[in-house]
Motif scaffolding. Structure first.
Motif, PDB file in Angstrom:
ATOM      1  N   VAL A  56       1.065  -1.614  -0.094  1.00 62.05           N
ATOM      2  CA  VAL A  56      -0.070  -0.188   0.525  1.00 62.05           C
ATOM      3  C   VAL A  56       0.910   1.308   0.151  1.00 62.05           C
ATOM      4  O   VAL A  56       2.386   0.998   0.735  1.00 62.05           O
ATOM      5  N   LEU A  57       0.235   2.366  -0.668  1.00 62.37           N
ATOM      6  CA  LEU A  57       1.359   3.373  -0.891  1.00 62.37           C
ATOM      7  C   LEU A  57       0.400   4.230   0.480  1.00 62.37           C
ATOM      8  O   LEU A  57      -0.773   4.510   0.690  1.00 62.37           O
ATOM      9  N   GLU A  58       1.222   5.414   1.836  1.00 59.29           N
ATOM     10  CA  GLU A  58       0.838   5.932   2.413  1.00 59.29           C
ATOM     11  C   GLU A  58       0.896   7.387   2.755  1.00 59.29           C
ATOM     12  O   GLU A  58       1.994   7.147   1.589  1.00 59.29           O
ATOM     13  N   TYR A  59       0.033   7.786   2.575  1.00 53.08           N
ATOM     14  CA  TYR A  59       0.688   9.830   2.114  1.00 53.08           C
ATOM     15  C   TYR A  59      -0.829  10.124   3.323  1.00 53.08           C
ATOM     16  O   TYR A  59      -1.346   9.113   3.831  1.00 53.08           O
ATOM     17  N   SER A  60      -0.382  11.988   3.556  1.00 55.25           N
ATOM     18  CA  SER A  60      -1.342  12.198   4.195  1.00 55.25           C
ATOM     19  C   SER A  60      -1.079  14.411   3.130  1.00 55.25           C
ATOM     20  O   SER A  60      -0.529  13.884   3.163  1.00 55.25           O
ATOM     21  N   SER A  61      -2.493  14.599   3.984  1.00 57.72           N
ATOM     22  CA  SER A  61      -2.634  15.567   3.574  1.00 57.72           C
ATOM     23  C   SER A  61      -2.893  16.557   4.293  1.00 57.72           C
ATOM     24  O   SER A  61      -3.155  15.850   5.570  1.00 57.72           O
ATOM     25  N   PRO A  62      -2.720  18.099   4.011  1.00 60.40           N
ATOM     26  CA  PRO A  62      -3.081  19.108   5.180  1.00 60.40           C
ATOM     27  C   PRO A  62      -4.866  18.946   5.949  1.00 60.40           C
ATOM     28  O   PRO A  62      -4.693  18.739   7.054  1.00 60.40           O
ATOM     29  N   GLU A  63      -5.192  18.260   5.361  1.00 62.13           N
ATOM     30  CA  GLU A  63      -6.658  18.455   5.140  1.00 62.13           C
ATOM     31  C   GLU A  63      -7.152  17.119   5.608  1.00 62.13           C
ATOM     32  O   GLU A  63      -7.862  16.912   6.811  1.00 62.13           O
ATOM     33  N   GLN A  64      -6.329  15.699   5.386  1.00 61.66           N
ATOM     34  CA  GLN A  64      -6.630  14.747   5.740  1.00 61.66           C
ATOM     35  C   GLN A  64      -5.621  14.022   6.625  1.00 61.66           C
ATOM     36  O   GLN A  64      -5.110  14.368   6.738  1.00 61.66           O
ATOM     37  N   SER A  65      -6.170  13.231   7.452  1.00 58.58           N
ATOM     38  CA  SER A  65      -5.465  12.316   8.312  1.00 58.58           C
ATOM     39  C   SER A  65      -4.045  11.300   6.822  1.00 58.58           C
ATOM     40  O   SER A  65      -5.083  11.598   6.106  1.00 58.58           O
ATOM     41  N   HIS A  66      -4.215  10.460   8.044  1.00 60.56           N
ATOM     42  CA  HIS A  66      -3.279   9.407   6.549  1.00 60.56           C
ATOM     43  C   HIS A  66      -3.875   8.484   6.121  1.00 60.56           C
ATOM     44  O   HIS A  66      -5.141   7.782   6.426  1.00 60.56           O
ATOM     45  N   ARG A  67      -3.809   8.738   4.657  1.00 57.00           N
ATOM     46  CA  ARG A  67      -4.700   8.063   3.550  1.00 57.00           C
ATOM     47  C   ARG A  67      -3.941   6.620   3.388  1.00 57.00           C
ATOM     48  O   ARG A  67      -2.521   6.552   2.794  1.00 57.00           O
ATOM     49  N   PHE A  68      -4.421   5.603   2.541  1.00 54.03           N
ATOM     50  CA  PHE A  68      -3.981   4.043   1.810  1.00 54.03           C
ATOM     51  C   PHE A  68      -3.802   3.671   1.135  1.00 54.03           C
ATOM     52  O   PHE A  68      -5.311   4.190   0.249  1.00 54.03           O
ATOM     53  N   LEU A  69      -3.466   3.918  -0.256  1.00 53.41           N
ATOM     54  CA  LEU A  69      -4.105   3.080  -1.136  1.00 53.41           C
ATOM     55  C   LEU A  69      -3.272   1.427  -1.921  1.00 53.41           C
ATOM     56  O   LEU A  69      -2.125   1.858  -1.866  1.00 53.41           O
ATOM     57  N   LEU A  70      -4.518   0.644  -1.868  1.00 56.19           N
ATOM     58  CA  LEU A  70      -4.055  -0.416  -2.127  1.00 56.19           C
ATOM     59  C   LEU A  70      -3.041  -0.326  -3.673  1.00 56.19           C
ATOM     60  O   LEU A  70      -3.788   0.099  -4.529  1.00 56.19           O
ATOM     61  N   LEU A  71      -2.027  -0.891  -3.930  1.00 54.96           N
ATOM     62  CA  LEU A  71      -1.744  -1.504  -4.962  1.00 54.96           C
ATOM     63  C   LEU A  71      -2.012  -2.840  -5.651  1.00 54.96           C
ATOM     64  O   LEU A  71      -2.000  -4.016  -4.371  1.00 54.96           O
ATOM     65  N   GLN A  72      -1.959  -2.638  -6.625  1.00 57.50           N
ATOM     66  CA  GLN A  72      -3.190  -3.916  -7.358  1.00 57.50           C
ATOM     67  C   GLN A  72      -1.359  -4.942  -7.546  1.00 57.50           C
ATOM     68  O   GLN A  72      -0.766  -4.270  -8.489  1.00 57.50           O
ATOM     69  N   ASP A  73      -1.939  -6.464  -7.936  1.00 58.78           N
ATOM     70  CA  ASP A  73      -0.590  -7.082  -8.297  1.00 58.78           C
ATOM     71  C   ASP A  73      -0.711  -7.014  -8.960  1.00 58.78           C
ATOM     72  O   ASP A  73       0.803  -7.158  -9.862  1.00 58.78           O
ATOM     73  N   LYS A  74      -1.097  -6.810 -10.360  1.00 61.92           N
ATOM     74  CA  LYS A  74      -0.181  -6.444 -11.724  1.00 61.92           C
ATOM     75  C   LYS A  74      -0.006  -5.334 -12.199  1.00 61.92           C
ATOM     76  O   LYS A  74       0.631  -5.105 -13.723  1.00 61.92           O
ATOM     77  N   GLN A  75       0.161  -4.317 -10.932  1.00 65.88           N
ATOM     78  CA  GLN A  75       0.935  -2.766 -11.812  1.00 65.88           C
ATOM     79  C   GLN A  75       2.315  -3.230 -11.800  1.00 65.88           C
ATOM     80  O   GLN A  75       2.787  -3.483 -10.853  1.00 65.88           O
ATOM     81  N   PRO A  76       2.989  -2.490 -12.719  1.00 67.10           N
ATOM     82  CA  PRO A  76       4.425  -2.274 -12.719  1.00 67.10           C
ATOM     83  C   PRO A  76       4.290  -1.171 -12.342  1.00 67.10           C
ATOM     84  O   PRO A  76       3.993  -0.027 -11.652  1.00 67.10           O
ATOM     85  N   LEU A  77       5.559  -1.445 -11.399  1.00 65.56           N
ATOM     86  CA  LEU A  77       6.248  -0.353  -9.889  1.00 65.56           C
ATOM     87  C   LEU A  77       6.550   0.832 -10.745  1.00 65.56           C
ATOM     88  O   LEU A  77       6.505   1.110 -10.588  1.00 65.56           O
ATOM     89  N   ALA A  78       7.731   0.542 -11.928  1.00 67.91           N
ATOM     90  CA  ALA A  78       7.714   1.674 -13.137  1.00 67.91           C
ATOM     91  C   ALA A  78       6.761   2.502 -13.022  1.00 67.91           C
ATOM     92  O   ALA A  78       6.613   4.657 -12.590  1.00 67.91           O
ATOM     93  N   HIS A  79       5.278   2.176 -13.085  1.00 68.18           N
ATOM     94  CA  HIS A  79       3.969   3.255 -13.470  1.00 68.18           C
ATOM     95  C   HIS A  79       3.653   3.630 -12.445  1.00 68.18           C
ATOM     96  O   HIS A  79       3.311   4.863 -11.786  1.00 68.18           O
ATOM     97  N   VAL A  80       3.622   2.497 -11.164  1.00 68.30           N
ATOM     98  CA  VAL A  80       3.814   2.635  -9.566  1.00 68.30           C
ATOM     99  C   VAL A  80       4.404   4.639  -9.017  1.00 68.30           C
ATOM    100  O   VAL A  80       3.911   5.887  -8.719  1.00 68.30           O
ATOM    101  N   VAL A  81       5.633   4.214  -9.136  1.00 71.99           N
ATOM    102  CA  VAL A  81       6.748   5.315  -8.714  1.00 71.99           C
ATOM    103  C   VAL A  81       6.301   6.876  -9.495  1.00 71.99           C
ATOM    104  O   VAL A  81       6.783   7.356  -9.089  1.00 71.99           O
ATOM    105  N   GLN A  82       6.118   6.567 -10.687  1.00 67.50           N
ATOM    106  CA  GLN A  82       6.574   7.416 -11.803  1.00 67.50           C
ATOM    107  C   GLN A  82       5.201   8.526 -11.258  1.00 67.50           C
ATOM    108  O   GLN A  82       5.435   9.380 -11.368  1.00 67.50           O
ATOM    109  N   ARG A  83       4.423   7.662 -11.115  1.00 66.23           N
ATOM    110  CA  ARG A  83       2.736   8.966 -10.545  1.00 66.23           C
ATOM    111  C   ARG A  83       3.540   9.217  -9.130  1.00 66.23           C
ATOM    112  O   ARG A  83       2.231  10.715  -8.933  1.00 66.23           O
TER     113      ARG A  83
END
Length: 122
Positions: A56-83
């Protein structure tokens, strides 16, 4: 400038933060997927059953607490990191859903149960 714990500090190397405080690093190319990292983590952590876990990707913003984005198995890492690497996100190995019967998980895979316990016990 990226934060110290940001997702990507070295090109083509992904840092994955574990619940026990360890950090595992993975080199990747254009063909490396999230599933490839999951399989390697399964081996490195001596887990037999990883169906309850995900990256999962963990991130936070000033308006919100920590949020998590679940990564899908078939996602290329290069695409995930690039974004995402410019947003100060961290990649975590986390429980994606709680087992229906934790005692059964303990019997089948004590190491996976321990990792689950560390995560939900804190």
């Amino acid at each position: 400038m990226l934060k110290k714990e940001a997702l990507l500090l070295i090109p083509n190397v992904l840092k994955v933060f574990l619940e026990n405080g360890q950090i595992k690093s993975f080199t990747f190319d254009g063909r490396t997927t999230v599933k490839d990292v999951m399989v390697t983590l399964q081996d490195r952590l001596s887990l037999r059953h990883i169906e309850h876990f995900a990256l999962v990707l963990e991130y936070s913003s000033p308006e919100q607490s920590h949020r998590f984005l679940l990564l899908q198995d078939k996602q290329p890492l290069a695409h995930v990191v690039q974004r995402t690497h410019y947003h100060g996100m961290r990649c975590l190995f986390r429980v994606s859903f709680f087992p229906k019967d934790p005692v059964e998980l303990l019997r089948r895979d004590p190491a996976a149960f321990e990792y689950l316990y560390i995560q939900v016990g804190t």
